[in-house]
Design a protein around this motif. Structure first.
Motif, PDB file in Angstrom:
ATOM      1  N   SER A 195       0.652  -1.201   0.391  1.00 29.47           N
ATOM      2  CA  SER A 195       0.073  -0.233   0.070  1.00 29.47           C
ATOM      3  C   SER A 195       1.081   1.009  -0.036  1.00 29.47           C
ATOM      4  O   SER A 195       0.720   2.562   0.954  1.00 29.47           O
ATOM      5  CB  SER A 195      -0.610   0.132   0.947  1.00 29.47           C
ATOM      6  N   THR A 196       2.011   1.475  -0.338  1.00 25.64           N
ATOM      7  CA  THR A 196       2.791   2.823  -1.026  1.00 25.64           C
ATOM      8  C   THR A 196       2.998   2.914  -1.873  1.00 25.64           C
ATOM      9  O   THR A 196       3.002   2.170  -3.417  1.00 25.64           O
ATOM     10  CB  THR A 196       3.834   1.873  -0.205  1.00 25.64           C
ATOM     11  N   ALA A 197       2.650   4.048  -2.065  1.00 26.64           N
ATOM     12  CA  ALA A 197       3.188   4.963  -3.810  1.00 26.64           C
ATOM     13  C   ALA A 197       4.824   5.368  -3.811  1.00 26.64           C
ATOM     14  O   ALA A 197       4.791   6.070  -2.431  1.00 26.64           O
ATOM     15  CB  ALA A 197       2.273   6.480  -3.889  1.00 26.64           C
ATOM     16  N   VAL A 198       5.792   4.887  -4.548  1.00 27.00           N
ATOM     17  CA  VAL A 198       6.963   5.333  -4.772  1.00 27.00           C
ATOM     18  C   VAL A 198       7.056   6.175  -5.908  1.00 27.00           C
ATOM     19  O   VAL A 198       6.475   6.009  -6.549  1.00 27.00           O
ATOM     20  CB  VAL A 198       8.116   3.694  -4.691  1.00 27.00           C
ATOM     21  N   LEU A 199       7.798   7.010  -5.161  1.00 29.59           N
ATOM     22  CA  LEU A 199       7.729   8.834  -6.585  1.00 29.59           C
ATOM     23  C   LEU A 199       9.044   8.767  -6.142  1.00 29.59           C
ATOM     24  O   LEU A 199       9.991   9.112  -4.965  1.00 29.59           O
ATOM     25  CB  LEU A 199       7.117   9.997  -5.474  1.00 29.59           C
ATOM     26  N   GLY A 200       9.969   8.540  -7.700  1.00 31.50           N
ATOM     27  CA  GLY A 200      11.105   8.180  -7.595  1.00 31.50           C
ATOM     28  C   GLY A 200      11.555   8.887  -8.909  1.00 31.50           C
ATOM     29  O   GLY A 200      11.104   9.717  -9.810  1.00 31.50           O
ATOM     30  N   PRO A 201      12.763   8.737  -9.509  1.00 24.65           N
ATOM     31  CA  PRO A 201      12.780   9.754 -10.576  1.00 24.65           C
ATOM     32  C   PRO A 201      12.899   8.780 -11.823  1.00 24.65           C
ATOM     33  O   PRO A 201      12.361   7.352 -11.762  1.00 24.65           O
ATOM     34  CB  PRO A 201      14.729   8.759 -10.240  1.00 24.65           C
ATOM     35  N   LEU A 202      12.477   9.074 -13.287  1.00 28.48           N
ATOM     36  CA  LEU A 202      12.023   8.787 -14.144  1.00 28.48           C
ATOM     37  C   LEU A 202      12.263   8.101 -14.810  1.00 28.48           C
ATOM     38  O   LEU A 202      13.731   7.362 -14.967  1.00 28.48           O
ATOM     39  CB  LEU A 202      11.757   9.682 -15.313  1.00 28.48           C
ATOM     40  N   ALA A 203      11.542   6.682 -14.890  1.00 29.84           N
ATOM     41  CA  ALA A 203      12.137   5.249 -15.243  1.00 29.84           C
ATOM     42  C   ALA A 203      11.937   5.264 -16.492  1.00 29.84           C
ATOM     43  O   ALA A 203      11.264   6.248 -17.393  1.00 29.84           O
ATOM     44  CB  ALA A 203      10.497   4.409 -14.975  1.00 29.84           C
ATOM     45  N   VAL A 257       3.279   7.549   0.431  1.00 27.33           N
ATOM     46  CA  VAL A 257       3.638   8.474  -0.365  1.00 27.33           C
ATOM     47  C   VAL A 257       5.188   8.042   0.431  1.00 27.33           C
ATOM     48  O   VAL A 257       5.661   8.608   0.367  1.00 27.33           O
ATOM     49  CB  VAL A 257       3.664   9.780  -0.561  1.00 27.33           C
ATOM     50  N   VAL A 258       6.078   7.216  -0.577  1.00 26.85           N
ATOM     51  CA  VAL A 258       7.236   7.516  -0.430  1.00 26.85           C
ATOM     52  C   VAL A 258       8.222   8.161  -1.406  1.00 26.85           C
ATOM     53  O   VAL A 258       7.946   8.160  -2.542  1.00 26.85           O
ATOM     54  CB  VAL A 258       8.651   5.591  -0.759  1.00 26.85           C
ATOM     55  N   ARG A 259       9.093   9.360  -0.904  1.00 24.93           N
ATOM     56  CA  ARG A 259       9.759  10.177  -2.224  1.00 24.93           C
ATOM     57  C   ARG A 259      10.359   9.686  -1.874  1.00 24.93           C
ATOM     58  O   ARG A 259      12.092   9.915  -1.180  1.00 24.93           O
ATOM     59  CB  ARG A 259       9.526  11.547  -1.790  1.00 24.93           C
ATOM     60  N   LEU A 260      10.952   9.652  -3.417  1.00 25.24           N
ATOM     61  CA  LEU A 260      12.678   9.230  -3.608  1.00 25.24           C
ATOM     62  C   LEU A 260      14.008  10.541  -3.556  1.00 25.24           C
ATOM     63  O   LEU A 260      14.863  10.330  -3.658  1.00 25.24           O
ATOM     64  CB  LEU A 260      13.113   8.048  -4.248  1.00 25.24           C
ATOM     65  N   LEU A 261      12.911  10.850  -4.205  1.00 24.91           N
ATOM     66  CA  LEU A 261      14.181  12.437  -4.534  1.00 24.91           C
ATOM     67  C   LEU A 261      13.390  13.766  -3.549  1.00 24.91           C
ATOM     68  O   LEU A 261      12.122  14.019  -3.442  1.00 24.91           O
ATOM     69  CB  LEU A 261      12.772  13.009  -6.038  1.00 24.91           C
TER      70      LEU A 261
END
Ligand SMILES: [Zn+2]
Length: 130
Positions: A27-35, A61-65
């Motif tokens: 149940s996590t939305a990961v926001l990261g660099p453009l795939a 929401v997990v923000r990697l940036l």
């Protein structure tokens, strides 16, 4: 040949700078660099949409940036922000609908073709530009 991908939000034509991936198991939305490649449960987002992203109820929401680097120069970035402000004032749609996300609907919706279809259904509009 254009290598710049567009935001996957309907009616949004801004260049994508980040990729949102839904991890259903956690149940996590990961926001990261453009795939590099488009994947089934991931969606490209532009700067305003990435920044306005909120998680559905029960999701994290997990923000990697820490922040996003716009592909365009600062002037375009300002224009994008201005667009976002106008957009927010005009149609305060939630970036992610509360409840269960519907990634399938987003994935299937053609970005601009969706609007064209609606227009084409009525009278023939001569001007297709925005
Ligand atoms: Zn967008």
């Amino acid at each position: 040949m254009r290598s710049v991908r567009q935001c996957s939000r309907t009616a949004c034509g801004r260049p994508a700078v980040a990729t949102l991936t839904y991890v259903y198991a956690d149940s996590t939305a990961v926001l990261g660099p453009l795939a590099q490649h488009a994947e089934p449960h991931s969606y490209d987002l532009c700067v305003p949409h990435a920044e306005r992203l909120t998680a559905p109820r029960g999701w994290e929401v997990v923000r990697l940036l820490p922040e996003f680097e716009p592909l365009a120069p600062s002037r375009d970035d300002l224009l994008a922000l201005a667009d976002a402000v106008r957009e927010a004032g005009r149609a305060p749609e939630p970036v992610v609908a509360p409840g269960v996300p519907e990634p399938a609907a987003l994935a299937d919706a053609p970005r601009r073709g969706h609007l064209r279809v609606l227009r084409g259904a009525g009278a023939d509009v001569g001007e297709g530009t925005v």
